[in-house]
Design a protein around this motif. Structure first.
Motif, short mmCIF file in Angstrom:
data_model
loop_
_atom_site.label_atom_id
_atom_site.label_comp_id
_atom_site.label_asym_id
_atom_site.label_seq_id
_atom_site.Cartn_x
_atom_site.Cartn_y
_atom_site.Cartn_z
N GLU A 44 0.84 -1.20 0.00
CA GLU A 44 0.00 0.00 0.00
C GLU A 44 0.88 1.26 0.00
O GLU A 44 0.62 2.20 -0.75
CB GLU A 44 -0.92 0.00 1.22
N GLY A 45 1.92 1.26 0.81
CA GLY A 45 2.80 2.42 0.90
C GLY A 45 3.54 2.69 -0.40
O GLY A 45 3.68 3.85 -0.81
N LEU A 46 4.02 1.63 -1.07
CA LEU A 46 4.74 1.83 -2.32
C LEU A 46 3.79 2.28 -3.42
O LEU A 46 4.14 3.14 -4.23
CB LEU A 46 5.48 0.56 -2.75
N ALA A 47 2.59 1.73 -3.44
CA ALA A 47 1.60 2.18 -4.43
C ALA A 47 1.30 3.66 -4.21
O ALA A 47 1.25 4.44 -5.17
CB ALA A 47 0.32 1.35 -4.34
N ASP A 48 1.13 4.07 -2.97
CA ASP A 48 0.88 5.48 -2.67
C ASP A 48 2.05 6.35 -3.15
O ASP A 48 1.84 7.42 -3.74
CB ASP A 48 0.67 5.70 -1.17
N PHE A 49 3.28 5.90 -2.89
CA PHE A 49 4.47 6.65 -3.33
C PHE A 49 4.50 6.78 -4.85
O PHE A 49 4.68 7.86 -5.39
CB PHE A 49 5.74 5.96 -2.83
N ASP B 107 -1.09 -4.11 -6.52
CA ASP B 107 -0.69 -4.06 -7.93
C ASP B 107 -1.75 -3.40 -8.79
O ASP B 107 -1.45 -2.59 -9.67
CB ASP B 107 -0.42 -5.47 -8.47
N THR B 108 -3.02 -3.74 -8.55
CA THR B 108 -4.09 -3.18 -9.38
C THR B 108 -4.20 -1.67 -9.21
O THR B 108 -4.55 -0.96 -10.15
CB THR B 108 -5.45 -3.82 -9.08
N VAL B 109 -3.89 -1.18 -8.01
CA VAL B 109 -3.96 0.26 -7.75
C VAL B 109 -2.93 1.00 -8.59
O VAL B 109 -3.23 2.02 -9.21
CB VAL B 109 -3.77 0.55 -6.25
N PHE B 110 -1.70 0.48 -8.62
CA PHE B 110 -0.66 1.11 -9.43
C PHE B 110 -1.06 1.11 -10.90
O PHE B 110 -1.01 2.14 -11.57
CB PHE B 110 0.69 0.41 -9.25
N VAL B 111 -1.46 -0.05 -11.42
CA VAL B 111 -1.77 -0.16 -12.85
C VAL B 111 -2.98 0.70 -13.21
O VAL B 111 -2.98 1.37 -14.25
CB VAL B 111 -1.98 -1.64 -13.25
N ALA B 112 -3.99 0.71 -12.36
CA ALA B 112 -5.18 1.52 -12.64
C ALA B 112 -4.81 3.00 -12.74
O ALA B 112 -5.25 3.71 -13.65
CB ALA B 112 -6.22 1.33 -11.54
N ASN B 113 -4.00 3.46 -11.82
CA ASN B 113 -3.63 4.87 -11.83
C ASN B 113 -2.68 5.22 -12.97
O ASN B 113 -2.72 6.33 -13.50
CB ASN B 113 -3.07 5.28 -10.47
N MET B 114 -1.84 4.28 -13.37
CA MET B 114 -1.00 4.50 -14.56
C MET B 114 -1.90 4.66 -15.78
O MET B 114 -1.72 5.57 -16.59
CB MET B 114 -0.03 3.34 -14.77
N MET C 84 2.65 10.44 -10.14
CA MET C 84 2.06 10.42 -11.48
C MET C 84 1.43 11.75 -11.84
O MET C 84 0.81 12.41 -11.01
CB MET C 84 1.00 9.32 -11.57
N LYS C 85 1.57 12.10 -13.10
CA LYS C 85 0.97 13.31 -13.65
C LYS C 85 0.09 12.90 -14.85
O LYS C 85 0.40 11.94 -15.54
CB LYS C 85 2.04 14.29 -14.15
N GLY C 86 -0.94 13.66 -15.07
CA GLY C 86 -1.80 13.42 -16.23
C GLY C 86 -1.16 13.97 -17.49
O GLY C 86 -0.08 14.57 -17.47
N GLU C 87 -1.84 13.77 -18.60
CA GLU C 87 -1.35 14.27 -19.89
C GLU C 87 -1.11 15.78 -19.88
O GLU C 87 -0.26 16.29 -20.59
CB GLU C 87 -2.34 13.91 -21.00
N ASP C 88 -1.86 16.50 -19.04
CA ASP C 88 -1.72 17.95 -18.96
C ASP C 88 -0.60 18.39 -18.02
O ASP C 88 -0.37 19.58 -17.82
CB ASP C 88 -3.04 18.59 -18.53
#
Length: 135
Positions: A29-34, A73-80, A39-43
């Motif tokens: 959870e901590g690494l996913a949060d980090f 893992d799903t949290v990281f990939v979803a946010n990517m 992450m930044k959006g396209e803008d």
């Protein structure tokens, strides 16, 4: 599978081995949060991240079962996908759910594929990961 750092012991970041022993090649959870927090959006602006609950609800809503995900893992990939692809190559939330499955359950991939790819990115970009804090 050999580790990225097995042949280059001088490259092993402080705290990484302990993290790997505890979580393997998966996002705590901590690494996913980090990771998601960087992450930044396209803008170029920060995204409003999806939580584990948001991701679980998304997958359930569209009947998508991710078989090889562990921890966050799903949290990281979803946010990517949210930051880099949603609205472009991933047109909507249903396809974001499918994207999560496609990345993590890639039939010619391997366990921890999202973590391994992220780890290589942070190594190349020389990002200092606070391994002890994200444990």
């Amino acid at each position: 599978m050999e580790d990225l750092f097995d042949d280059e012991l001088d490259l092993v970041p402080e705290g990484y081995r302990e993290y790997k022993r505890k979580h393997g090649r998966h996002f705590s959870e901590g690494l996913a949060d980090f990771a998601v927090g960087r992450m930044k959006g396209e803008d170029g602006n920060e995204i409003t991240p999806m939580t584990k609950e948001d991701v679980d609800k998304l997958l359930l809503e569209f009947g998508v079962e991710v078989k090889h995900a562990k921890e966050h893992d799903t949290v990281f990939v979803a946010n990517m996908g949210l930051a880099d692809y949603l609205g472009e190559s991933v047109p909507d939330l249903e396809h974001l759910a499918k994207y999560i499955k496609n990345v993590i359950d890639d039939p010619d991939g391997y366990e921890g594929i999202a973590f391994a790819r992220w780890l290589m990115d942070v190594c190349v970009m020389r990002v200092e990961v606070p391994w002890d804090e994200v444990m």
